[in-house]
Motif scaffolding. Sequence first.
Motif, mmCIF file in Angstrom:
data_model
loop_
_atom_site.group_PDB
_atom_site.id
_atom_site.type_symbol
_atom_site.label_atom_id
_atom_site.label_comp_id
_atom_site.label_asym_id
_atom_site.label_seq_id
_atom_site.Cartn_x
_atom_site.Cartn_y
_atom_site.Cartn_z
ATOM 1 N N ARG A 106 -42.951 -29.930 -64.068
ATOM 2 C CA ARG A 106 -44.292 -29.502 -64.502
ATOM 3 C C ARG A 106 -44.426 -29.719 -66.009
ATOM 4 O O ARG A 106 -43.450 -30.057 -66.692
ATOM 5 N N THR A 107 -45.645 -29.512 -66.524
ATOM 6 C CA THR A 107 -45.878 -29.647 -67.974
ATOM 7 C C THR A 107 -45.225 -28.485 -68.707
ATOM 8 O O THR A 107 -45.236 -27.345 -68.255
ATOM 9 N N ASP B 155 -44.573 -25.752 -71.725
ATOM 10 C CA ASP B 155 -45.304 -24.911 -72.664
ATOM 11 C C ASP B 155 -44.519 -24.772 -73.953
ATOM 12 O O ASP B 155 -43.339 -25.165 -74.052
ATOM 13 N N SER B 156 -45.172 -24.141 -74.948
ATOM 14 C CA SER B 156 -44.507 -23.926 -76.234
ATOM 15 C C SER B 156 -43.427 -22.862 -76.157
ATOM 16 O O SER B 156 -42.591 -22.762 -77.052
ATOM 17 N N ASP B 157 -43.404 -22.036 -75.058
ATOM 18 C CA ASP B 157 -42.385 -20.992 -74.897
ATOM 19 C C ASP B 157 -41.120 -21.505 -74.215
ATOM 20 O O ASP B 157 -40.185 -20.732 -74.005
ATOM 21 N N TYR C 219 -46.031 -31.206 -82.998
ATOM 22 C CA TYR C 219 -46.505 -30.770 -81.683
ATOM 23 C C TYR C 219 -47.549 -31.739 -81.134
ATOM 24 O O TYR C 219 -47.485 -32.154 -79.970
ATOM 25 N N ALA D 94 -46.270 -32.386 -72.125
ATOM 26 C CA ALA D 94 -46.257 -31.098 -72.832
ATOM 27 C C ALA D 94 -47.683 -30.643 -73.111
ATOM 28 O O ALA D 94 -48.545 -31.457 -73.445
ATOM 29 N N ASN D 95 -47.919 -29.356 -72.960
ATOM 30 C CA ASN D 95 -49.220 -28.740 -73.256
ATOM 31 C C ASN D 95 -48.968 -27.568 -74.201
ATOM 32 O O ASN D 95 -48.645 -26.466 -73.775
ATOM 33 N N LEU D 96 -49.071 -27.825 -75.499
ATOM 34 C CA LEU D 96 -48.695 -26.852 -76.533
ATOM 35 C C LEU D 96 -49.942 -26.267 -77.170
ATOM 36 O O LEU D 96 -50.847 -27.002 -77.568
ATOM 37 N N CYS D 97 -50.003 -24.957 -77.260
ATOM 38 C CA CYS D 97 -51.141 -24.242 -77.866
ATOM 39 C C CYS D 97 -50.838 -23.985 -79.336
ATOM 40 O O CYS D 97 -49.816 -23.370 -79.678
ATOM 41 N N GLU E 261 -49.957 -19.853 -82.035
ATOM 42 C CA GLU E 261 -48.643 -20.012 -82.644
ATOM 43 C C GLU E 261 -48.705 -19.685 -84.124
ATOM 44 O O GLU E 261 -49.563 -20.188 -84.845
#
Length: 679
Positions: free
Chosen positions: A108-109, A111-113, A184, A236-239, A243
């Motif tokens: 899966r994609t 996350d930033s965590d 990112y 990747a799907n980074l918010c 942050e």
Amino acid sequence: EEDFEIIDKKHLPDAAELRNEEKAKPEEARWSAPILSLARKASENLALSYGSALKSASLVGLVSKPGSSDSPAKTSTRCHTMEERANLMNMMKLSIKILIQSALSLGRTLDSDFPPLQQFFVVLEHCLKHGLKVKKTFIGQNKSFFGPLELVEKLCPEASDIATSVKNLPELKTAVGRGRAWLYLALMQKKLADYLKVLLDHKHLLSEFYEPDALMMEEEGAVIVGLLVGLNVIDANLCLKGEDLDSQVGVIDFSLYLKETQDSDGKQDGGITAVLDQKHYVEELNRHLSCTVADLQNKIDCLEKTNSKLQEELAAATDRIGSLQEEQQQLKQQNELIRERSEKSVEVTKEDTKVELDTYKQSRQGLDEMYSDVWKQLKEEKKIRLELEKELELQIGMKTEMEIAMKLLEKDTHEKQDTLVALRQQLEEVKAINLQMFHKSQNAECSLQQKTEAISSFEGKTNEMMSSMKQMEERLQQAEKARQAAEERCNKMKQELAGRLDSCRQQMAQLDSKCSTLEKELKSEKEQRQTLQKELHQEKDATALLKTELQQMEGLKKELRKLQDEKQQLKKVHEEQEQALQEMGLHLSQSKLKMEDIKEVNKALKGHTWLKDDEATHCKQCRKEFSISRRKHHCRNCGDIFCSTCSSNELALPSYPKPVRVCDSCHTLLLQQCSSNSS
């Protein structure tokens, strides 16, 4: 000066501790041991290959101690930087490999965590910070890796979107936070390796930011860029909004990479436990299989019972199908009989409809002719009505204008009568003033004649005085001559002439007094003459004013005559218009009577509602029942339902542009209305 955390061997767990932890686990969790053992075998090769890199990183350390930076020997510093580059490159390989494996296992994609992704960014940040030059500014020293990343925007125009989005983020206040946000976004675009390759191709620009022995300036930088190409597989799907990139601490966590080595050390000791776990796992599988077999047998019994029931239902269904087929044959025979009857009735109705069509066409031709004649008459009557309405409006407007004009004329006549009375009073006053002025002028003329006579007498007296003065002057001259002659004889005749001189002096004094009195009289007469002249001028002005007033009176008399003539003409026009208004009143009364007749007809025609087809079963006029041959037809005027014979007429209605179907009663009413309008 890099921020790395060094882990000692004391903190690493031993094999005995790991065994005790496994024994302490409950027996229910041991059935998953075979799956874990397979995972350990798969990761054994990775742990053995990169174990040396981890040991060197833990023993040597990635950061030089405070005392080592001040060492004078250049060779030691070079060796130290080479070791740092090698350690960083090995850590980069490890982080990329573990990140790719964990991402593919998740499927899966990211996350930033995600911990491996966080550690990858920390290692990459350390690689970019290695060998950075310190820039001195007015505020202080600045050392950030965002400076070389800003060059990518100039070298590669595709990276302009990343730079603008990073600059527009309001939460980022430091250069480190902007650099992390840039990394990112580049990873999400899957172009991180391409952008760093562009930087490495222009090392002359990187020399402004890095030392010559930095990782990005050496061959290790190219190797890392090659490794980063493998990250294009990851989504990747980074918010970036939530942050806090400015305050993150970039510390490498070696525990992620040390788990595999620990598993390989405790492999031999946990072999027996793995076999026992497999035995328990197989026993549990047997229990599950026995339960499933019992369930399947119960299901088979239920299916047999349902099968017997279905067979019974099948037999009953076949009997029903036979009875239904017999009923179907009977219905087919009845259907054929009904079809024959319907065909005969259809033929009869067709013949009736043909006859009705012929009669309808014949009546339609006559109605069309009647309709065209009536339509022409209607148009002509509409035109005549419009013209009459226009004439009515004009005559009403003329009437109102005439009433207004009559009121204005009455006002003007009253005002002019008032002015005439005032002018007559003024005339009488002027006549009285003229008489007074005439008497005054006669008196003034008499006084003027008297004064002119007095002036003429005074002038004669003055002439006489002047002649006497001349004579006296002549006498004086003679006396002077005699005096001159007598001067010679003065001495002799002084005594004789003394008396004479006295008498002469007395006479001269008398003459002087007379002259002074005469001069005073002359002055008074001159003043009187001036006053009389002023009075004459005033009287002349008054006479001129009277003459102008007389001329104005004559003009007013002429205007009075003209107004009287206009009044007579207006009276004539008024009489003519009154006659015209009387005629118009007659026309209006006639048109009102016609309008009332039309309203009565409309009232008679109004109040009709559109009947529904279901409500009517018989014709309203002939009271015949409707059938297939005798169809229902609506009258478009009254809304009732009639048969074709009772509603065969057509007329043009105001609500319909074309001629529509109308019943006989409405047809006669509408024709009467049209004829009354035309007459």
